[in-house]
Scaffold this motif. Structure first.
Motif, mmCIF file in Angstrom:
data_model
loop_
_atom_site.group_PDB
_atom_site.id
_atom_site.type_symbol
_atom_site.label_atom_id
_atom_site.label_comp_id
_atom_site.label_asym_id
_atom_site.label_seq_id
_atom_site.Cartn_x
_atom_site.Cartn_y
_atom_site.Cartn_z
ATOM 1 N N GLY A 112 0.773 -1.234 0.000
ATOM 2 C CA GLY A 112 0.000 0.000 0.000
ATOM 3 C C GLY A 112 0.806 1.287 0.000
ATOM 4 O O GLY A 112 0.231 2.369 0.116
ATOM 5 N N ARG A 113 2.139 1.197 -0.119
ATOM 6 C CA ARG A 113 2.962 2.404 -0.153
ATOM 7 C C ARG A 113 2.872 3.064 -1.533
ATOM 8 O O ARG A 113 2.878 2.366 -2.537
ATOM 9 N N ASP A 114 2.858 4.384 -1.542
ATOM 10 C CA ASP A 114 2.942 5.107 -2.815
ATOM 11 C C ASP A 114 4.423 5.195 -3.216
ATOM 12 O O ASP A 114 5.295 4.634 -2.542
ATOM 13 N N LEU A 146 10.166 4.718 -1.933
ATOM 14 C CA LEU A 146 11.521 5.275 -1.990
ATOM 15 C C LEU A 146 12.087 5.529 -0.598
ATOM 16 O O LEU A 146 13.292 5.389 -0.395
ATOM 17 N N ARG A 147 11.233 5.866 0.379
ATOM 18 C CA ARG A 147 11.718 5.979 1.766
ATOM 19 C C ARG A 147 12.230 4.623 2.257
ATOM 20 O O ARG A 147 13.249 4.541 2.936
ATOM 21 N N LEU A 148 11.512 3.553 1.901
ATOM 22 C CA LEU A 148 11.949 2.200 2.258
ATOM 23 C C LEU A 148 13.309 1.892 1.625
ATOM 24 O O LEU A 148 14.219 1.407 2.297
ATOM 25 N N VAL A 149 13.455 2.206 0.331
ATOM 26 C CA VAL A 149 14.728 1.987 -0.369
ATOM 27 C C VAL A 149 15.838 2.814 0.281
ATOM 28 O O VAL A 149 16.937 2.307 0.539
ATOM 29 N N ALA A 150 15.556 4.087 0.564
ATOM 30 C CA ALA A 150 16.556 4.962 1.180
ATOM 31 C C ALA A 150 16.978 4.422 2.546
ATOM 32 O O ALA A 150 18.165 4.466 2.898
ATOM 33 N N GLY A 151 16.030 3.876 3.298
ATOM 34 C CA GLY A 151 16.352 3.286 4.594
ATOM 35 C C GLY A 151 17.276 2.090 4.447
ATOM 36 O O GLY A 151 18.243 1.934 5.197
ATOM 37 N N TYR A 152 17.005 1.249 3.449
ATOM 38 C CA TYR A 152 17.862 0.082 3.199
ATOM 39 C C TYR A 152 19.263 0.552 2.814
ATOM 40 O O TYR A 152 20.258 0.081 3.347
ATOM 41 N N LEU A 153 19.324 1.498 1.861
ATOM 42 C CA LEU A 153 20.621 1.990 1.393
ATOM 43 C C LEU A 153 21.395 2.662 2.529
ATOM 44 O O LEU A 153 22.621 2.583 2.571
ATOM 45 N N THR A 183 3.666 1.084 -12.125
ATOM 46 C CA THR A 183 2.382 1.379 -11.490
ATOM 47 C C THR A 183 2.151 0.512 -10.244
ATOM 48 O O THR A 183 1.315 0.845 -9.413
ATOM 49 N N TYR A 184 2.879 -0.589 -10.143
ATOM 50 C CA TYR A 184 2.708 -1.520 -9.021
ATOM 51 C C TYR A 184 3.980 -2.337 -8.895
ATOM 52 O O TYR A 184 4.622 -2.648 -9.904
ATOM 53 N N ALA A 185 4.347 -2.682 -7.672
ATOM 54 C CA ALA A 185 5.497 -3.580 -7.478
ATOM 55 C C ALA A 185 5.290 -4.408 -6.224
ATOM 56 O O ALA A 185 4.707 -3.962 -5.242
#
Length: 160
Positions: free
Chosen positions: A51-53, A58-65, A133-135
């Motif tokens: 359900g993330r936009d 991208l916040r999730l990706v940035a947190g991982y990185l 549009t979805y992942a």
């Protein structure tokens, strides 16, 4: 100019080629920590499986990185589905993520990192323009990888 000549000589790139290029550019931007550049890949109505936009993803990706130094993304097998009459397509791809010292030593210690399978839906937003549009994604073990992913790993780790 050379790119223009190639486009004339070869015709317009196929939708599959455009989608693969978008995936490669997005992975390269993720590897560099360029989340603002990654945002270009997301359609305004993008949502992920939780359900993330686009900004949330991208916040999730940035947190991982941010947790790891020198994250390296190896694109493995990529399967692009046909474009539907609604101008939508899907792709499945597998990636290997590693970082820091593990990546520096990967050829010596045969460490391929963590594997993930992504399922991505895309929409055409203009002539030759595709956006996610979805992942959804999930970890996958080496035994569950696509055969073409194993081929890429054999190239990365000759003799294994």
């Amino acid at each position: 100019a050379m790119t223009g000549l190639l486009a004339l000589a070869c015709g317009k790139p196929s939708d599959e080629a455009l989608i693969r290029d978008l995936l490669k550019r997005t992975a390269a931007r993720a590897e560099k920590g360029d989340t603002a550049g990654m945002m270009e890949a997301f359609a305004p109505d993008y949502v992920d499986f939780e359900g993330r936009d686009g900004e949330g993803t991208l916040r999730l990706v940035a947190g991982y990185l941010g947790r790891y130094r020198r994250v390296v993304i190896h694109l493995l097998g990529t399967r692009v589905g046909p474009v539907g009459p609604d101008g939508r397509a899907s792709l499945e791809c597998e990636v290997s993520l590693s970082h820091g010292a593990a990546e520096a030593l990967r050829k010596i210690i045969r460490y391929a990192g963590e594997f993930y399978r992504f399922r991505i839906e895309l929409g055409k937003t203009g002539p030759g323009e595709w956006r996610f549009t979805y992942a959804e994604w999930e970890p996958v073990g080496p035994a569950g990888l696509f055969p073409e992913s194993l081929d890429v790993l054999r190239e990365l780790f000759p003799g294994s």
